[in-house]
Design a protein around this motif. Structure first.
Motif, PDB file in Angstrom:
ATOM      1  N   ALA A  45       0.919  -1.257   0.006  1.00  0.00           N
ATOM      2  CA  ALA A  45       0.214   0.036   0.104  1.00  0.00           C
ATOM      3  C   ALA A  45       0.953   1.412   0.052  1.00  0.00           C
ATOM      4  N   ARG A  46       2.025   1.059   0.086  1.00  0.00           N
ATOM      5  CA  ARG A  46       2.927   2.571   0.020  1.00  0.00           C
ATOM      6  C   ARG A  46       2.567   3.244  -1.105  1.00  0.00           C
ATOM      7  N   PRO A  47       2.549   2.980  -2.428  1.00  0.00           N
ATOM      8  CA  PRO A  47       2.347   3.820  -3.396  1.00  0.00           C
ATOM      9  C   PRO A  47       1.051   4.757  -3.020  1.00  0.00           C
ATOM     10  N   TRP A  48      -0.203   3.875  -2.766  1.00  0.00           N
ATOM     11  CA  TRP A  48      -1.260   4.359  -2.320  1.00  0.00           C
ATOM     12  C   TRP A  48      -1.226   5.550  -1.332  1.00  0.00           C
ATOM     13  N   LEU A  49      -0.556   5.092  -0.363  1.00  0.00           N
ATOM     14  CA  LEU A  49      -0.297   6.306   0.849  1.00  0.00           C
ATOM     15  C   LEU A  49       0.450   7.378   0.467  1.00  0.00           C
ATOM     16  N   PHE A  50       1.551   7.226  -0.334  1.00  0.00           N
ATOM     17  CA  PHE A  50       2.368   8.380  -0.673  1.00  0.00           C
ATOM     18  C   PHE A  50       1.850   9.292  -1.653  1.00  0.00           C
ATOM     19  N   GLY A  51       0.795   8.362  -2.294  1.00  0.00           N
ATOM     20  CA  GLY A  51      -0.088   9.256  -3.246  1.00  0.00           C
ATOM     21  C   GLY A  51      -0.908  10.196  -2.511  1.00  0.00           C
ATOM     22  N   PRO A  82       5.088  22.150  -9.617  1.00  0.00           N
ATOM     23  CA  PRO A  82       4.599  21.169  -8.759  1.00  0.00           C
ATOM     24  C   PRO A  82       4.705  19.592  -9.029  1.00  0.00           C
ATOM     25  N   ARG A  83       4.107  19.449 -10.474  1.00  0.00           N
ATOM     26  CA  ARG A  83       4.052  18.218 -10.990  1.00  0.00           C
ATOM     27  C   ARG A  83       5.499  17.448 -11.233  1.00  0.00           C
ATOM     28  N   HIS A  84       6.367  18.261 -11.520  1.00  0.00           N
ATOM     29  CA  HIS A  84       7.827  17.707 -11.621  1.00  0.00           C
ATOM     30  C   HIS A  84       8.493  17.416 -10.194  1.00  0.00           C
ATOM     31  N   ARG A  85       8.016  18.357  -9.229  1.00  0.00           N
ATOM     32  CA  ARG A  85       8.660  18.160  -7.964  1.00  0.00           C
ATOM     33  C   ARG A  85       8.301  16.758  -7.218  1.00  0.00           C
ATOM     34  N   ASP A  86       6.830  16.630  -7.486  1.00  0.00           N
ATOM     35  CA  ASP A  86       6.221  15.510  -7.074  1.00  0.00           C
ATOM     36  C   ASP A  86       6.824  14.403  -7.472  1.00  0.00           C
ATOM     37  N   VAL A  87       7.063  14.111  -8.733  1.00  0.00           N
ATOM     38  CA  VAL A  87       7.673  12.990  -9.386  1.00  0.00           C
ATOM     39  C   VAL A  87       8.997  12.743  -8.700  1.00  0.00           C
ATOM     40  N   VAL A  88      10.011  13.779  -8.743  1.00  0.00           N
ATOM     41  CA  VAL A  88      11.382  13.725  -8.452  1.00  0.00           C
ATOM     42  C   VAL A  88      11.570  13.185  -7.037  1.00  0.00           C
ATOM     43  N   LEU A  89      10.531  13.733  -6.099  1.00  0.00           N
ATOM     44  CA  LEU A  89      10.522  13.554  -4.713  1.00  0.00           C
ATOM     45  C   LEU A  89       9.988  12.114  -4.252  1.00  0.00           C
ATOM     46  N   LEU A  90       9.010  11.811  -4.890  1.00  0.00           N
ATOM     47  CA  LEU A  90       8.475  10.360  -4.797  1.00  0.00           C
ATOM     48  C   LEU A  90       9.661   9.381  -5.135  1.00  0.00           C
ATOM     49  N   ASP A 102      11.394   6.920  -2.254  1.00  0.00           N
ATOM     50  CA  ASP A 102      12.078   5.603  -2.838  1.00  0.00           C
ATOM     51  C   ASP A 102      11.269   4.609  -3.598  1.00  0.00           C
ATOM     52  N   LEU A 103      10.276   5.449  -4.312  1.00  0.00           N
ATOM     53  CA  LEU A 103       9.482   4.726  -5.017  1.00  0.00           C
ATOM     54  C   LEU A 103       9.935   4.459  -6.226  1.00  0.00           C
ATOM     55  N   SER A 104       9.745   2.923  -7.096  1.00  0.00           N
ATOM     56  CA  SER A 104       9.904   2.859  -8.353  1.00  0.00           C
ATOM     57  C   SER A 104       9.041   3.700  -9.290  1.00  0.00           C
ATOM     58  N   TYR A 105       9.388   3.665 -10.740  1.00  0.00           N
ATOM     59  CA  TYR A 105       8.743   4.570 -11.529  1.00  0.00           C
ATOM     60  C   TYR A 105       7.284   3.901 -11.631  1.00  0.00           C
ATOM     61  N   GLU A 106       7.022   2.406 -11.549  1.00  0.00           N
ATOM     62  CA  GLU A 106       5.713   2.103 -11.552  1.00  0.00           C
ATOM     63  C   GLU A 106       5.000   2.479 -10.373  1.00  0.00           C
ATOM     64  N   GLU A 107       5.699   2.604  -9.270  1.00  0.00           N
ATOM     65  CA  GLU A 107       4.919   2.858  -8.004  1.00  0.00           C
ATOM     66  C   GLU A 107       4.764   4.377  -7.642  1.00  0.00           C
ATOM     67  N   ALA A 108       5.451   5.165  -8.548  1.00  0.00           N
ATOM     68  CA  ALA A 108       5.392   6.570  -8.728  1.00  0.00           C
ATOM     69  C   ALA A 108       3.900   6.576  -9.436  1.00  0.00           C
ATOM     70  N   ALA A 109       4.026   5.913 -10.341  1.00  0.00           N
ATOM     71  CA  ALA A 109       2.887   6.251 -11.343  1.00  0.00           C
ATOM     72  C   ALA A 109       1.574   5.841 -10.748  1.00  0.00           C
ATOM     73  N   GLN A 110       1.637   4.814  -9.845  1.00  0.00           N
ATOM     74  CA  GLN A 110       0.418   4.410  -8.921  1.00  0.00           C
ATOM     75  C   GLN A 110      -0.036   5.675  -8.159  1.00  0.00           C
ATOM     76  N   ALA A 111       0.963   6.127  -7.610  1.00  0.00           N
ATOM     77  CA  ALA A 111       0.772   7.185  -6.410  1.00  0.00           C
ATOM     78  C   ALA A 111       0.108   8.388  -7.050  1.00  0.00           C
ATOM     79  N   VAL A 150      -0.934   8.322 -12.927  1.00  0.00           N
ATOM     80  CA  VAL A 150      -0.474   8.686 -14.119  1.00  0.00           C
ATOM     81  C   VAL A 150       0.079   7.290 -14.954  1.00  0.00           C
ATOM     82  N   PRO A 151       0.218   7.523 -16.284  1.00  0.00           N
ATOM     83  CA  PRO A 151       0.921   6.486 -16.961  1.00  0.00           C
ATOM     84  C   PRO A 151       2.518   6.411 -16.565  1.00  0.00           C
ATOM     85  N   VAL A 152       3.241   5.364 -16.629  1.00  0.00           N
ATOM     86  CA  VAL A 152       4.691   5.274 -16.331  1.00  0.00           C
ATOM     87  C   VAL A 152       5.477   6.066 -17.170  1.00  0.00           C
ATOM     88  N   GLY A 153       4.884   6.177 -18.499  1.00  0.00           N
ATOM     89  CA  GLY A 153       5.637   7.020 -19.303  1.00  0.00           C
ATOM     90  C   GLY A 153       5.696   8.572 -18.960  1.00  0.00           C
TER      91      GLY A 153
END
Length: 206
Positions: free
Chosen positions: A81-87, A146-154, A159-168, A171-174
């Motif tokens: 549930a970490r990606p969900w919580l960090f999202g 804000p949207r770029h800062r969210d991604v880089v800090l997640l 310490d989320l993977s790209y896939e987990e950050a996308a879940q959080a 948005v798509p992984v791309g």
């Protein structure tokens, strides 16, 4: 036994997953406390790095209160549930954009390390071989959208993977890859070529 991020559950260990605890909490609300015990500290640290320790306690509490209210909508196919919580935490931080920007701008004026803001940023700067750019890193983070800062800090701080950050972020992984690339380009330019997030690359599951 604690379920490590990114490690698939073994047969017979489903009862130890976050998803199992969330499912049980739908009929037994007290079971949701398991998620708090597992993840409250990491959510607090993430919030403290972004907003400061004064606001982090309330934001952490709001994150779990929101998660509890939304537990019936959680996708039980996701064991961790970490990606969900960090999202949720990131969405709540979005209500404090001005406070976050003020914090980074203030840190940009403080060249010496600040006691409560130690772990990931310092390791990143150290690995970039430039311990003296801490205040420049804060200024660079403040300059990100804000949207770029969210991604880089997640990725770098949660310490989320790209896939987990996308879940959080929902948005798509791309999109995560694109935003992270732009954010890191901005940071490199601001830091004279040093990339304080590069060490995370090995932990981002491509």
């Amino acid at each position: 036994m604690t379920v490590e991020p990114g490690v698939p559950l073994r047969a017979g260990s489903r009862e130890q997953s976050d998803a199992w605890s969330i499912e049980r909490s739908r009929d037994e609300p007290e079971q949701f406390a398991v998620l708090f015990d597992r993840h409250a500290d990491s959510v607090y640290r993430y919030a403290a790095r972004r907003l400061g320790p004064e606001a982090a306690e309330d934001l952490m509490a709001d994150t779990f209160a929101t998660a509890f209210k939304q537990r019936h909508r959680y996708d039980l196919a996701r064991a961790d549930a970490r990606p969900w919580l960090f999202g949720i935490a990131t969405n709540l931080i979005g209500r404090h954009r001005r406070a976050e920007a003020r914090r980074f701008k203030a840190l940009a004026q403080v060249p010496a390390p600040v006691q409560h803001d130690e772990p990931v940023a310092e390791r990143a700067v150290a690995r970039a071989g430039a311990r003296g750019i801490r205040h420049e890193l804060a200024a660079a983070l403040a300059s990100l959208s804000p949207r770029h800062r969210d991604v880089v800090l997640l990725v770098a701080w949660a310490d989320l993977s790209y896939e987990e950050a996308a879940q959080a972020l929902g948005v798509p992984v791309g999109t995560v890859r694109s935003r992270l690339h732009r954010a890191r380009s901005t940071l490199r330019e601001a830091l004279g070529g040093s990339d304080p997030t590069a060490f995370q690359e090995a932990h981002a599951h491509e």
